[in-house]
Structures are given as structure tokens and as C-alpha cells.
Design a protein around this motif. Structure first.
Motif, PDB file in Angstrom:
ATOM      1  N   VAL A 151      15.504 -13.548 -31.797  1.00  0.00           N
ATOM      2  CA  VAL A 151      14.463 -14.485 -31.340  1.00  0.00           C
ATOM      3  C   VAL A 151      13.071 -13.868 -31.520  1.00  0.00           C
ATOM      4  O   VAL A 151      12.149 -14.510 -32.051  1.00  0.00           O
ATOM      5  CB  VAL A 151      14.691 -14.874 -29.866  1.00  0.00           C
ATOM      6  CG1 VAL A 151      13.499 -15.664 -29.335  1.00  0.00           C
ATOM      7  CG2 VAL A 151      15.974 -15.695 -29.732  1.00  0.00           C
ATOM      8  N   ILE A 152      12.892 -12.621 -31.085  1.00  0.00           N
ATOM      9  CA  ILE A 152      11.580 -11.971 -31.195  1.00  0.00           C
ATOM     10  C   ILE A 152      11.185 -11.800 -32.656  1.00  0.00           C
ATOM     11  O   ILE A 152      10.040 -12.066 -33.044  1.00  0.00           O
ATOM     12  CB  ILE A 152      11.589 -10.605 -30.474  1.00  0.00           C
ATOM     13  CG1 ILE A 152      11.767 -10.808 -28.970  1.00  0.00           C
ATOM     14  CG2 ILE A 152      10.294  -9.829 -30.753  1.00  0.00           C
ATOM     15  CD1 ILE A 152      11.919  -9.519 -28.186  1.00  0.00           C
ATOM     16  N   ALA A 153      12.138 -11.362 -33.481  1.00  0.00           N
ATOM     17  CA  ALA A 153      11.841 -11.138 -34.901  1.00  0.00           C
ATOM     18  C   ALA A 153      11.464 -12.426 -35.605  1.00  0.00           C
ATOM     19  O   ALA A 153      10.641 -12.422 -36.533  1.00  0.00           O
ATOM     20  CB  ALA A 153      13.045 -10.497 -35.583  1.00  0.00           C
TER      21      ALA A 153
ATOM     22  N   THR B  24      18.647  -3.783 -34.763  1.00  0.00           N
ATOM     23  CA  THR B  24      18.411  -4.026 -36.191  1.00  0.00           C
ATOM     24  C   THR B  24      19.470  -4.922 -36.831  1.00  0.00           C
ATOM     25  O   THR B  24      19.238  -5.454 -37.921  1.00  0.00           O
ATOM     26  CB  THR B  24      18.368  -2.694 -36.967  1.00  0.00           C
ATOM     27  OG1 THR B  24      19.602  -1.992 -36.784  1.00  0.00           O
ATOM     28  CG2 THR B  24      17.205  -1.835 -36.506  1.00  0.00           C
ATOM     29  N   GLN B  25      20.609  -5.095 -36.185  1.00  0.00           N
ATOM     30  CA  GLN B  25      21.706  -5.818 -36.838  1.00  0.00           C
ATOM     31  C   GLN B  25      21.354  -7.251 -37.236  1.00  0.00           C
ATOM     32  O   GLN B  25      21.617  -7.655 -38.364  1.00  0.00           O
ATOM     33  CB  GLN B  25      22.960  -5.777 -35.963  1.00  0.00           C
ATOM     34  CG  GLN B  25      23.585  -4.391 -35.915  1.00  0.00           C
ATOM     35  CD  GLN B  25      24.931  -4.371 -35.229  1.00  0.00           C
ATOM     36  OE1 GLN B  25      25.470  -5.413 -34.828  1.00  0.00           O
ATOM     37  NE2 GLN B  25      25.495  -3.186 -35.060  1.00  0.00           N
ATOM     38  N   PRO B  26      20.761  -8.052 -36.350  1.00  0.00           N
ATOM     39  CA  PRO B  26      20.468  -9.429 -36.754  1.00  0.00           C
ATOM     40  C   PRO B  26      19.242  -9.568 -37.652  1.00  0.00           C
ATOM     41  O   PRO B  26      18.957 -10.667 -38.136  1.00  0.00           O
ATOM     42  CB  PRO B  26      20.250 -10.147 -35.417  1.00  0.00           C
ATOM     43  CG  PRO B  26      19.775  -9.094 -34.501  1.00  0.00           C
ATOM     44  CD  PRO B  26      20.443  -7.822 -34.922  1.00  0.00           C
ATOM     45  N   VAL B  27      18.494  -8.479 -37.864  1.00  0.00           N
ATOM     46  CA  VAL B  27      17.261  -8.577 -38.664  1.00  0.00           C
ATOM     47  C   VAL B  27      17.357  -7.758 -39.947  1.00  0.00           C
ATOM     48  O   VAL B  27      16.344  -7.446 -40.574  1.00  0.00           O
ATOM     49  CB  VAL B  27      16.034  -8.123 -37.833  1.00  0.00           C
ATOM     50  CG1 VAL B  27      15.835  -9.047 -36.644  1.00  0.00           C
ATOM     51  CG2 VAL B  27      16.166  -6.683 -37.373  1.00  0.00           C
TER      52      VAL B  27
ATOM     53  N   ILE C  77      14.468  -6.693 -42.806  1.00  0.00           N
ATOM     54  CA  ILE C  77      14.156  -5.314 -43.157  1.00  0.00           C
ATOM     55  C   ILE C  77      14.342  -5.082 -44.649  1.00  0.00           C
ATOM     56  O   ILE C  77      13.486  -4.494 -45.321  1.00  0.00           O
ATOM     57  CB  ILE C  77      15.042  -4.339 -42.351  1.00  0.00           C
ATOM     58  CG1 ILE C  77      14.751  -4.453 -40.857  1.00  0.00           C
ATOM     59  CG2 ILE C  77      14.837  -2.896 -42.819  1.00  0.00           C
ATOM     60  CD1 ILE C  77      15.689  -3.643 -39.970  1.00  0.00           C
ATOM     61  N   GLY C  78      15.472  -5.554 -45.177  1.00  0.00           N
ATOM     62  CA  GLY C  78      15.759  -5.379 -46.593  1.00  0.00           C
ATOM     63  C   GLY C  78      14.729  -6.041 -47.480  1.00  0.00           C
ATOM     64  O   GLY C  78      14.285  -5.466 -48.490  1.00  0.00           O
ATOM     65  N   THR C  79      14.320  -7.254 -47.099  1.00  0.00           N
ATOM     66  CA  THR C  79      13.329  -7.987 -47.891  1.00  0.00           C
ATOM     67  C   THR C  79      11.981  -7.285 -47.891  1.00  0.00           C
ATOM     68  O   THR C  79      11.341  -7.111 -48.933  1.00  0.00           O
ATOM     69  CB  THR C  79      13.169  -9.422 -47.351  1.00  0.00           C
ATOM     70  OG1 THR C  79      14.434 -10.088 -47.418  1.00  0.00           O
ATOM     71  CG2 THR C  79      12.143 -10.193 -48.161  1.00  0.00           C
ATOM     72  N   GLU C  80      11.534  -6.844 -46.712  1.00  0.00           N
ATOM     73  CA  GLU C  80      10.218  -6.214 -46.604  1.00  0.00           C
ATOM     74  C   GLU C  80      10.162  -4.852 -47.287  1.00  0.00           C
ATOM     75  O   GLU C  80       9.161  -4.494 -47.904  1.00  0.00           O
ATOM     76  CB  GLU C  80       9.838  -6.061 -45.134  1.00  0.00           C
ATOM     77  CG  GLU C  80       8.432  -5.507 -44.936  1.00  0.00           C
ATOM     78  CD  GLU C  80       8.001  -5.518 -43.480  1.00  0.00           C
ATOM     79  OE1 GLU C  80       7.191  -4.658 -43.104  1.00  0.00           O
ATOM     80  OE2 GLU C  80       8.484  -6.392 -42.721  1.00  0.00           O
ATOM     81  N   LEU C  81      11.265  -4.094 -47.197  1.00  0.00           N
ATOM     82  CA  LEU C  81      11.276  -2.750 -47.771  1.00  0.00           C
ATOM     83  C   LEU C  81      11.838  -2.714 -49.185  1.00  0.00           C
ATOM     84  O   LEU C  81      11.913  -1.641 -49.793  1.00  0.00           O
ATOM     85  CB  LEU C  81      12.084  -1.800 -46.872  1.00  0.00           C
ATOM     86  CG  LEU C  81      11.585  -1.621 -45.434  1.00  0.00           C
ATOM     87  CD1 LEU C  81      12.449  -0.608 -44.693  1.00  0.00           C
ATOM     88  CD2 LEU C  81      10.118  -1.190 -45.411  1.00  0.00           C
ATOM     89  N   GLY C  82      12.246  -3.876 -49.695  1.00  0.00           N
ATOM     90  CA  GLY C  82      12.764  -3.944 -51.057  1.00  0.00           C
ATOM     91  C   GLY C  82      14.114  -3.280 -51.221  1.00  0.00           C
ATOM     92  O   GLY C  82      14.379  -2.617 -52.237  1.00  0.00           O
TER      93      GLY C  82
END
Length: 395
Positions: free
Chosen positions: A153-155, A27-30, A34-39
């Protein structure tokens, strides 16, 4: 004499250790995604890796001792199923509370990696302990260093939820494979769980070699973590480079991690105590070299020195880690899981301290202060190893 484990078993153990420990870094590089999608705000999003690391620390302290009481194969497979379930649950998190709770449990169950390492030591004959542990630790360390790159890369193409879902599938496959190929493990401890935990303090008090190994490695972890926690800040402030370049430095760290297997073989031939000192010296020289970066006039030369130093100190840290684990596992074979718990708890304290030191020192003293703490921590670690040698010679 115990027969050497097959290459397939060692490879599966290395893959399992790397995949499990990678779960706490995906989760560290993404975090921004996560913050943007979950507000979520920046500060709130930052709780996710913190909670995950806290879960890993709790799992090391409270769950690893169970390996001396119950069949390690059963524990490894059970944790793999629970870890996969938590990764899948995290991937469908609708909000903050769910993802924080699953992050805590991901950290706790990811400690299957630390169940695998003593299992590797048990399966190998004593004269191959270093090589086998080194090979498995190479997998674990590569998992740490490359997890961020793979996740990013995957995210970028499929989203952060797919990262966790693919990780869950991988863990399930590895857990099934380990169940099929690992033999049942004999248990030695019959004490209750509270007694197991109480015995951790007894092991610490009774074995000076455990204390020397844990504290010496903790200081190397301070240097390691201080550098990596401040690297992105260093690259951005000094060279206006982004997180992609910081990620590329992670690949350089993986080069150092690949030396773990060879450090194990060297430990088998010449003794782990010698390799721990060589590791400390390598780290000291690497940080000393990086202290000279401002003396070079061109950016390309400065970055080249940073790259060389990164490979060097990673080699030193990993060589010492494998050798310290070899020392620790030889203390009391019937208590390997508890010894592992004590060793990594102390090392984790060093790692966490290094993260705080790195960012704070860079904020107040800049680049030179971060490199200086690396040199100082390495010297302290080397001094501890020399004291350990003197103590052993006197006994």
C-alpha cells in the motif's frame, strides 16, 4: 515469585518483535518496482528476498546464542540501531550489490525479534509463560503476515524506498522505547563465543524435549510454507485471481495469528504438550477440509473453504509454536537464547523445505498434492508429539 510484566512492557515487546521481523518481508511485494528502477532482471531481483532470509537464518544460528552471554536489553537496542541503519542504507541503494549486501544485513539484524521472545519469558513468572510468550508471538506473527500488505500500500503511493525509510524510523523509536522500559538482564553463561556455539550441539544431544519440539514444529512449518509459497499460483491458475487476493488471504492468516495469545493461556492452564497436539490436529483437519475444495461446484464456495482452511491451519501452527516455545524455555532457563537458536534453526529448515515443496508439488501434481503434503506433515508432527508424551511417561 516473579511479578508479571506490565501491559506496557508486553505491548512494547510484541510491537518490537513484529516490527523487527516485518523488516525481512517489506521488499517482497515491491520486487517489481525495485527491479524496474534499478534495471534488474526477474531472476536477479528474486535474489533480494532469498538473501534476506539467508541473513535471518545466519543471525538465528550465530547471533542468538549471545543472549546468554550478554545483557539482552543491550543486544536488542544495538540490533535495533543496526537494523534501522541497514533499512536506511537499503532505501538509497543505487544498484544490485548495495541492495543485496544491505538485504543480508537486514536479515541478520532483524533477529532482534528472536532476542525479544526469550526476554519476555524471563520477565514473566512461570505460571504466565504461555500467556506472555503468546502475546509477544502474536505481535511477531502479525508483523510477518501484514508486512506485505502494508509495504504494498505504501509503495503504491510513495515508492518502495519510503517503505524502508519509514520502517527504519519505526525501529529506532521502538529501540529507544525498549531501552527505557526494559530492565537489565542477568547473564548466566561466561563461556567464550566459540564455546557458546559448540554448546548448541550439546543442548540438542542432551534434551530430548528440545528435539521433539523442534522437529514437530518443523513439520508444521513445512505445511505452512508449502501453502503460502504456492497460494498465488493456486489462485491465479484455478481462479484467475491476482496478487491482491493473495494479500487478502494474508489478512485471514492474521486472524489465526491472533489466537497465539489464547493458545498461551490454554497452555498455562492445561500444559503446553496438550496444546501442541491440538494445534497439529487443527492443521490436519484444515488441510483435509481444503482437499475437498474441488468437490464444490461454485467458485465462491471453493474460495470460502480455502478461507476457512487458511484461518484454521494458521491457528494450529501458531498455537503449536507458542506451546513448543513454552516447552523449550522451561528446559534450561540459563540457556534460553541458545535453545531459541536451535529451535528456530530447525524450524527454519522446515520452512525453507516447505517453500520448495509447495512450488514443486504444485508444478508437478497441482492443487491436490499441496494439500496432501499439508495433511501428511501434520500427521508426522502429531506422531512426534505422541512419541514425546510416551517418552515423558517412561522417564
Amino acid at each position: 515469585m516473579t511479578a508479571a510484566p506490565s501491559r506496557n512492557i508486553v505491548f512494547a515487546l510484541a510491537l518490537g518483535a513484529g516490527s523487527a521481523v516485518a523488516s525481512i518481508y517489506y521488499t517482497q511485494p515491491v520486487l517489481n518496482m525495485i527491479g524496474t528502477e534499478l534495471g534488474l532482471g526477474v531472476g536477479t531481483t528474486g535474489l533480494i528476498p532469498t538473501i534476506t532470509q539467508a541473513g535471518y537464518a545466519l543471525g538465528i544460528l550465530f547471533l542468538l546464542p549471545l543472549g546468554d552471554r550478554y545483557d539482552r536489553r543491550t543486544l536488542i537496542v544495538l540490533k535495533s540501531v543496526l537494523l534501522a541503519a541497514m533499512l536506511l542504507t537499503g532505501s538509497i541503494s543505487p544498484g544490485l550489490n548495495t541492495i543485496l549486501f544491505t538485504s543480508l544485513l537486514i536479515g541478520i539484524t532483524a533477529t532482534m525479534a528472536q532476542d525479544i521472545v526469550p526476554a519476555a519469558a524471563i520477565l514473566s513468572p512461570k505460571h504466565l509463560h504461555g500467556k506472555t510468550i503468546g502475546t509477544v508471538m502474536t505481535g511477531l506473527l502479525i508483523g510477518i503476515l501484514l508486512s506485505r500488505t502494508v509495504s504494498g500500500v505504501i509503495a503504491e503511493y510513495f515508492g518502495w524506498r519510503v517503505v524502508l525509510q519509514l520502517a527504519a524510523i519505526e525501529i529506532l523509536i521502538i529501540g529507544f522505547a525498549l531501552w527505557k522500559i526494559l530492565p537489565p538482564f542477568q547473564t548466566h553463561a561466561t563461556m567464550s563465543y566459540p564455546k557458546l556455539l559448540q554448546s548448541l550441539a550439546h543442548l540438542w544431544a542432551a534434551h530430548p524435549s528440545l528435539r521433539y519440539a523442534a522437529i514437530a514444529q518443523a513439520f508444521l512449518a513445512i505445511a505452512f510454507s508449502a501453502f503460502w509459497s504456492s497460494l498465488s499460483l493456486i489462485l491465479h491458475q484455478r481462479y484467475q485471481l491476482g496478487s491482491d487476493i493473495a494479500g487478502a488471504f494474508g489478512l485471514l492468516g492474521a486472524v489465526g495469528a491472533l489466537m497465539a495469545r489464547y493458545a498461551g493461556s490454554l497452555s498455562d492452564r492445561h500444559g503446553p504438550a496438550l496444546v501442541t497436539k491440538l494445534g497439529s490436529v487443527t492443521l490436519i483437519l484444515s488441510f483435509a477440509l481444503m482437499c475437498l475444495v474441488p468437490a464444490f461446484s461454485t467458485t465462491s464456495m471453493q474460495l470460502a473453504i480455502l478461507a476457512i482452511g487458511t484461518i484454521g491451519f494458521d491457528m494450529g501452527v501458531q498455537a503449536s509454536l507458542v506451546s513448543h516455545q513454552t516447552i523449550v524455555y522451561q528446559i534450561a532457563p540459563e540457556a534460553r537464547s541458545r535453545l531459541n537458536s536451535v529451535f528456530f534453526t530447525v524450524m527454519f529448515i522446515g520452512m525453507a523445505s516447505g517453500s520448495v515443496l509447495g512450488t514443486q508439488l504444485f508444478a508437478h501434481g497441482g492443487y491436490p498434492s499441496v494439500m496432501a503434503v499439508g495433511v501428511i506433515a501434520g500427521i508426522i508432527s502429531l506422531t512426534i508429539r505422541l512419541l514425546a508424551d510416551r517418552k515423558a511417561a517412561q522417564s
